[in-house]
Design an enzyme around this catalytic site. Sequence first.
Site: not given
Ligand code: FAD
Ligand code: NAI
Length: 465
Positions: A37-38, A41, A50, A183, A237, A271, A320, A444
């Site tokens: 689960l989870g 995120c 993190k 991000v 790229v 991207i 999340a 402060h």
């Molecule tokens: P998900 O977390 O993607 O969960 C969906 C789940 O559904 C998955 O486990 C998948 O296996 C399952 N699933 C899909 N289809 C099926 C199916 N048909 N049957 C059964 N299971 C299925 N957000 C933040 O707010 N803060 C952060 O710091 C942050 N850092 C991130 C760092 C990275 C590297 C990445 C990639 C994302 C980050 N995010 C962050 C974004 C965050 O992870 C997502 O916005 C969040 O997990 C979305 O939650 P969700 O429940 O919609 O989907």
């Molecule tokens: P993003 O949408 O944050 O950034 C993608 C970047 O790639 C943009 O600046 C865009 O202009 C650029 N881009 C798009 N196509 C490109 C190309 N062909 N060549 C070069 N640059 C290009 O997407 P990212 O970083 O992949 O994250 C995905 C999602 O995950 C985000 O929407 C974010 O909300 C979530 N996330 C949140 C975090 C947080 O809350 N701290 C941490 C990591 C992810």
Amino acid sequence: MSYDLVIIGGGPGGYNCAIRAGQLGLKTAIIESRGKLGGTCLNVGCIPSKALLHASEYYEAAAKTFPSMGVKIEGLSLDHAAFMKQKDDAVEGLTKGVEFLMKKNKVDYVKGFGRIAGKGRVEVESADGAKQTLETKNIVIATGSVVTDLPNVEIDEERIVSSTGALALKQVPKRLVVVGAGVIGLELGSVWRRVGAEVTVVEFLDRITPTVDGEISSAFQRILKKQGMKFELGHKVTGVENARNGLLVSIEPAKGGAARTLEADVVLVAIGRKPFTTNLGLETVGVRFDQRGFIETDHLKTSVDGIYAIGDCTHGPMLAHKAEEEGIAAAQLVAGQWAHVNYDVIPNVIYTKPEVAGVGKTEEELKAEGREYKVGKFQFVANSRARTNHETDGMVKVLEDAATKRVVGVHMVGAGVGEMIGEICVAMEFGAAAEDIARTCHAHPTMSEAIREAAKGVDGWVMQA
Ligand code: FAD
Ligand code: NAI
């Protein structure tokens, strides 16, 4: 089995929906295919990133900041295996914690891939191919998102990686090229830069972090550059080739022009992400989704009665806590209770050092809407705690609607602003004016005094600068 609610997807959207549904007495099942689960995120997103950010921040501080404060460490080195293990431990503990919460709230956890098989029916196929069908009055789709691919570049998760591979590199790359200055690129780029990689970020647009307030984004980029991160803005790229000594990354100006080659040991493709709605059986009931695959909703309800969609698989920021908010609201709707998500108050944080945090409208958005607004700003260099901690990079910006006198946006870059943004969310939920924040006593010396000063600035009475 017959349920009140079946949730497909066990991420922050799905599992929070399940907990709330359990609390409200709904007979609930949650289906998850990844074996844990989870969701994204906890397994390959927020939590492992993190953990690496936190540890690498300490490593860099030990190398670069401690000596200036009189703390000397000799023979500092990175134990790569331990660096990774502490991340894996955090993931393991938290995913198990979610499983415990399912039991605690009497939610059935069904392992397998869920597919809607007609009204009120969800078929689950487990890893060994066994199938079962769950009958249910309501369905919440919480299937999340997956990585967006870069055309002509094949991700192998070893040398050409998505965020998932970048969280599990077997060694520190000498040269890391990040595609996308969003991000993920900046967070994971920071992790590997801090522990020794030379990092170059290639971004299609002329700026980094396109959704962040422009002034904060520029300040952030200056800070990252000072830290040693290199940028190729306005570039795309076009391909990555294997060479004897690494990878050759072809880039060219987004607006056209001569191509160049960057050398890399690892390329991180970051991207963006796209909704995951493949093989969900949406067509069996007629759930509408748009051309990009996002499920269309109105107040979390899809086009089909009794089916809801939340989190990354539907519109809105892919965060999340947004998924969690929608999960809680969906459970309340199913239980016939009040439910509301305030999309104007969803904070976003980039967990670099310093952090970037914002909530509400950016200055660019207010301008585009033609709204009259007032702005107050304060630089951390004038904040006593920031100076004491030698963390003076960054600023706070408060935006107030001139007509309603409500704070409509706050944007910050600075040490610890990811924690400070919570104060603003509460203030905005209560409809605060900048004056309300300016007249609230803040301890402060704290970094949060900079928020108070910026709020004073809206009405022209900044005192500490
Ligand atoms: P998900 O977390 O993607 O969960 C969906 C789940 O559904 C998955 O486990 C998948 O296996 C399952 N699933 C899909 N289809 C099926 C199916 N048909 N049957 C059964 N299971 C299925 N957000 C933040 O707010 N803060 C952060 O710091 C942050 N850092 C991130 C760092 C990275 C590297 C990445 C990639 C994302 C980050 N995010 C962050 C974004 C965050 O992870 C997502 O916005 C969040 O997990 C979305 O939650 P969700 O429940 O919609 O989907
Ligand atoms: P993003 O949408 O944050 O950034 C993608 C970047 O790639 C943009 O600046 C865009 O202009 C650029 N881009 C798009 N196509 C490109 C190309 N062909 N060549 C070069 N640059 C290009 O997407 P990212 O970083 O992949 O994250 C995905 C999602 O995950 C985000 O929407 C974010 O909300 C979530 N996330 C949140 C975090 C947080 O809350 N701290 C941490 C990591 C992810």
